[in-house]
Design an enzyme around this catalytic site. Structure first.
Site, short mmCIF file in Angstrom:
data_model
loop_
_atom_site.label_atom_id
_atom_site.label_comp_id
_atom_site.label_asym_id
_atom_site.label_seq_id
_atom_site.Cartn_x
_atom_site.Cartn_y
_atom_site.Cartn_z
N ARG A 205 0.82 -1.21 0.00
CA ARG A 205 0.00 0.00 0.00
C ARG A 205 0.85 1.26 0.00
O ARG A 205 0.40 2.34 -0.38
CB ARG A 205 -0.93 -0.01 1.22
CG ARG A 205 -2.04 1.04 1.15
CD ARG A 205 -3.09 0.84 2.23
NE ARG A 205 -2.65 1.31 3.52
CZ ARG A 205 -2.41 0.54 4.58
NH1 ARG A 205 -2.58 -0.77 4.49
NH2 ARG A 205 -2.02 1.06 5.73
N TYR A 258 -16.97 17.58 -13.42
CA TYR A 258 -17.42 16.20 -13.37
C TYR A 258 -18.44 16.06 -12.24
O TYR A 258 -18.21 16.52 -11.12
CB TYR A 258 -16.22 15.28 -13.17
CG TYR A 258 -16.54 13.82 -13.05
CD1 TYR A 258 -17.34 13.17 -13.98
CD2 TYR A 258 -16.05 13.08 -11.98
CE1 TYR A 258 -17.62 11.82 -13.87
CE2 TYR A 258 -16.31 11.72 -11.86
CZ TYR A 258 -17.12 11.10 -12.81
OH TYR A 258 -17.40 9.77 -12.69
N LYS A 356 -8.20 7.91 -18.50
CA LYS A 356 -8.57 8.49 -19.79
C LYS A 356 -7.36 8.49 -20.75
O LYS A 356 -6.90 7.44 -21.16
CB LYS A 356 -9.12 9.90 -19.56
CG LYS A 356 -10.19 9.99 -18.47
CD LYS A 356 -11.36 9.06 -18.67
CE LYS A 356 -12.54 9.35 -17.76
NZ LYS A 356 -12.28 9.10 -16.33
#
Length: 540
Positions: A205, A258, A356
Site C-alpha cells: 500500500r 465532473y 482516460k
C-alpha cells in the site's frame, strides 16, 4: 537437482554495462519513504545505479534449472551489487565489474535455496546497520527532461525506464512486481529503514517498483518534483481535498465539472465543516471576492471542464490565489500533459484521471496528482491511511499506454478540431463546445496555454431527447459508454449517461440539456469518423 556449494562450480561474476548517455537520477525522499542519502548512519554521499544494467552471466543461467530461474529474485542481484558500493561511489564500467566480481566471490560459501536448487550467498548478510544499505528496489529522483531528448514524445516513452529504473533487469518493458510486502533480513535492517538509514519498500500500500516507474514517467511529462498515482481519478480528487483542506476550511471550485466531484464537494465535505464557493470559470472578480471573504485553502477546477470544455486562465488564477495563500489544483484530464503544462503556468498541483488519455486504451482505472514533493507528500501520507493503492498490473498498463500517448494525442487533437469545425457548420447541430473554435468563450485563453485542444467535442443536436437518441443510435463506429480518451471513439448523452436520476429541470440547472452529446474521438481514420457522423446526422 541441487547445485554445488563450491565457488568453482558457481560463478557469480555479474556483468555490469554502463552507458553515459542514459544516466538516471539518485534516490529521492518523498514523504519520508525513500532517502537520497545512502551513506549509513551519517547519511553522507549520494548513490546512483540507474545507469547500470545488470545481467546474469551465461554460466550461472545455464546451471540454474528452469524453475530456479523463474523464482530467482532481482533482490539478490541488487544486494550483491550494492555490497560493493559501501563507499557510495558509483563505479566505472571496469571498476564496477571488478567490484561486483569481488562481492560475488565472497558471497558463495553458505548455500541458500532458490526454487529447488542451492546457491551459495554467504547468508546474504549485506547492508547491515553499520555498513552501506543495499537497495531492494531503488526509488528514483524526480526526472527532468535530459538535454538529448527535445520532445515530450520521447520523454513519454523513456522516462522512468531506460533513463533510470529501480528494478534490476535488461528487459525493455518494466516488469510487474506482484507482491504485497517486502522482507527485511534482520531486525537491525528494519530499524535502519525506520530511521531512514536504509532504502527499501515495506508494504504494497505504501509503494511498488512498477508503480514508481509510472509515477516517474508522469512527473517527467508534467515537470513535477513528485507524482502520486492512485486507484482512480476520483480517488485522487477526494484524497487530495481531504489532505489539503482542514476541517472547517473553504474551497473554491467552478460550475462546470465532473458530476461525482461536485457531489463530493456538495455532500461529503460539509460533514467536516468544509464549505465551498462555486464560480463560473471566467469569473475572476468573484474569485477575488471569495478569497477576501473566506480563508480559502484550495482552488480546484478542471481546465478544460467536463462537459462544456471551459478553460480557466491558469496563470491568472494562480497569481490571484497565491496572493491570498491558497493552493491551486488543476484537473488537466481533458488536456493531458502534452497539450497543457499546468505546473509551468503557475498551478501547485495538476491532477489527472489516468483512466482516460494517459492510460489511453479503455482498460485500466487510475488517477494521479503531481506537484512539489512537499505538497504531494501530504497527500501521500493520507493515501497510505485510506488505502486506494493502484495494483501493479494496472501500473504496468499505464506505463504501456503512455508510450503511445503522443501518437494518440496528435491524432485525436487533429480529428476533434476538424470534426468540431464540420459540426459547427452543419444545419442539424445547434451549438458546438470546443476550445479550438473561435466561437468558444475561452478560445483566446486556450490558445495561450494549450498546444492542442484535446479529443473531446461536445455539441447540441437540433432536436429533443428522442431526436438526439436517434442520432446516437445511428452511429456505427463509437461505443455508447462513459469515459473518454481511449483508442476507441466513445459517445454519450450526459442527460442520460450521467444525470438520468435528475429531473429535466434539475439537469437544466447544470446546463445539461437533453440534446447535448459528448463525443470522444479515438484514433480511427478521420474520414471514417467523418462519414459516420454525417450519416447519423442525416438519419434524424
Amino acid at each position: 537437482m541441487a547445485m554445488s556449494t563450491s565457488a568453482s562450480r558457481v560463478s557469480l561474476s555479474f556483468e555490469c554495462r554502463t552507458d553515459a548517455n542514459f544516466s538516471g537520477g539518485i534516490p529521492r525522499i518523498d514523504g519520508a519513504r525513500f532517502s537520497s542519502k545512502l551513506g549509513g548512519a551519517s547519511g553522507k554521499g549520494t548513490f546512483g545505479m540507474s545507469s547500470l544494467i545488470l545481467r546474469f552471466p551465461p554460466n550461472f543461467v545455464r546451471q540454474l534449472s528452469n524453475k530456479a530461474r523463474r523464482n530467482c529474485s532481482n533482490i539478490g542481484v541488487a544486494q550483491i551489487v550494492a555490497a560493493s558500493w559501501s563507499n557510495n561511489q558509483p563505479p566505472s564500467s571496469a571498476a564496477g565489474a571488478k567490484a561486483v566480481d569481488a562481492a560475488a566471490s565472497s558471497a558463495v560459501s553458505t548455500p541458500f535455496v532458490v526454487g529447488e536448487d542451492v546457491v551459495d550467498n554467504n547468508d546474504m548478510d549485506i547492508g547491515s546497520c553499520n555498513g552501506s544499505p543495499f537497495v531492494q528496489f531503488q526509488a528514483l529522483e524526480s526526472f527532468h527532461k535530459p538535454s538529448f531528448l527535445k520532445s515530450d514524445d520521447s520523454v513519454a516513452i523513456h522516462a522512468g525506464e531506460r533513463l533510470g529504473r529501480g528494478i534490476v533487469t535488461d528487459a525493455i518493458t518494466t516488469p510487474v512486481v506482484n507482491t504485497s510486502a517486502y522482507f527485511f533480513k534482520k531486525t537491525s535492517e528494519l530499524i535502519d529503514f525506520k530511521e531512514k538509514r536504509h532504502v527499501s519498500f515495506e508494504y504494497g500500500r505504501y509503494g511498488n517498483p512498477t508503480t514508481v516507474v509510472a509515477e516517474e514517467k508522469i512527473s517527467a511529462l508534467e515537470g513535477a518534483e513528485s507524482t502520486l498515482i492512485l486507484a482512480s481519478g476520483m480517488c485522487a480528487s477526494t484524497v487530495m481535498m481531504l489532505a489539503l483542506v482542514p476541517a472547517g476550511g473553504h474551497i473554491i471550485t467552478t460550475t462546470d465539472c465532473y458530476r461525482k466531484t461536485r457531489i463530493f464537494i456538495e455532500t461529503f465535505l460539509p460533514k467536516m465543516g468544509i464549505t465551498a464557493t462555486v464560480l463560473d470559470p471566467a469569473d475572476y472578480a468573484g474569485l477575488e471576492a471569495a478569497l477576501d471573504n473566506h480563508k480559502v485553502s484550495l482552488y480546484f477546477t478542471e481546465s478544460p471542464t467536463n462537459p462544456f470544455l471551459r478553460c480557466v486562465d491558469i496563470e491568472l488564477v494562480s497569481k490571484i490565489c497565491h496572493a491570498k495563500g491558497a493552493i491551486v489544483c488543476i484537473d488537466g484530464t481533458f488536456a493531458t500533459p502534452l497539450n497543457q503544462k499546468a505546473l509551468a503556468l503557475g498551478a501547485d498541483i495538476v491532477l489527472h484521471s489516468a483512466t482516460k488519455y494517459i492510460g489511453g486504451h479503455n482498460d485500466v482505472l487510475a488517477g494521479c496528482i503531481s506537484g512539489t514533493t512537499e505538497i504531494i507528500s501530504q497527500v501521500r501520507n493520507l493515501h497510505h491511511v485510506l488505502g486506494g493503492a493502484l495494483n501493479p498490473n494496472a501500473a504496468y498498463l499505464i506505463i504501456r499506454g503512455m508510450k503511445t500517448l503522443h501518437l494518440r494525442i496528435k491524432q485525436q487533437n487533429s480529428t476533434a478540431q476538424r470534426m468540431a469545425e464540420i459540426l459547427e457548420a452543419h444545419p442539424k447541430v445547434k451549438h458546438v463546445y470546443y476550445p479550438g473554435l473561435k466561437s468558444h468563450p475561452e478560445h483566446d485563453t486556450a490558445k495561450k496555454q494549450m498546444i492542442g485542444f484535446g479529443g473531446v467535442v461536445s455539441f447540441e443536436v437540433d432536436g429533443d431527447i428522442t431526436t438526439t437518441i436517434k442520432f446516437v443510435d445511428a452511429l456505427k463506429i463509437p461505443y455508447i459508454a462513459p469515459s473518454f480518451g481511449g483508442c476507441e471513439s466513445i459517445v454519450d448523452q450526459p442527460a442520460i449517461m450521467s444525470y438520468w436520476d435528475l429531473s429535466q429541470a434539475e439537469r437544466a440547472k447544470y446546463g445539461i440539456m437533453d440534446n447535448l452529446v459528448r463525443f470522444s474521438f479515438g484514433i480511427e481514420d478521420f474520414e471514417d469518423l467523418k462519414a459516420d457522423v454525417l450519416q447519423a446526422l442525416e438519419a434524424i
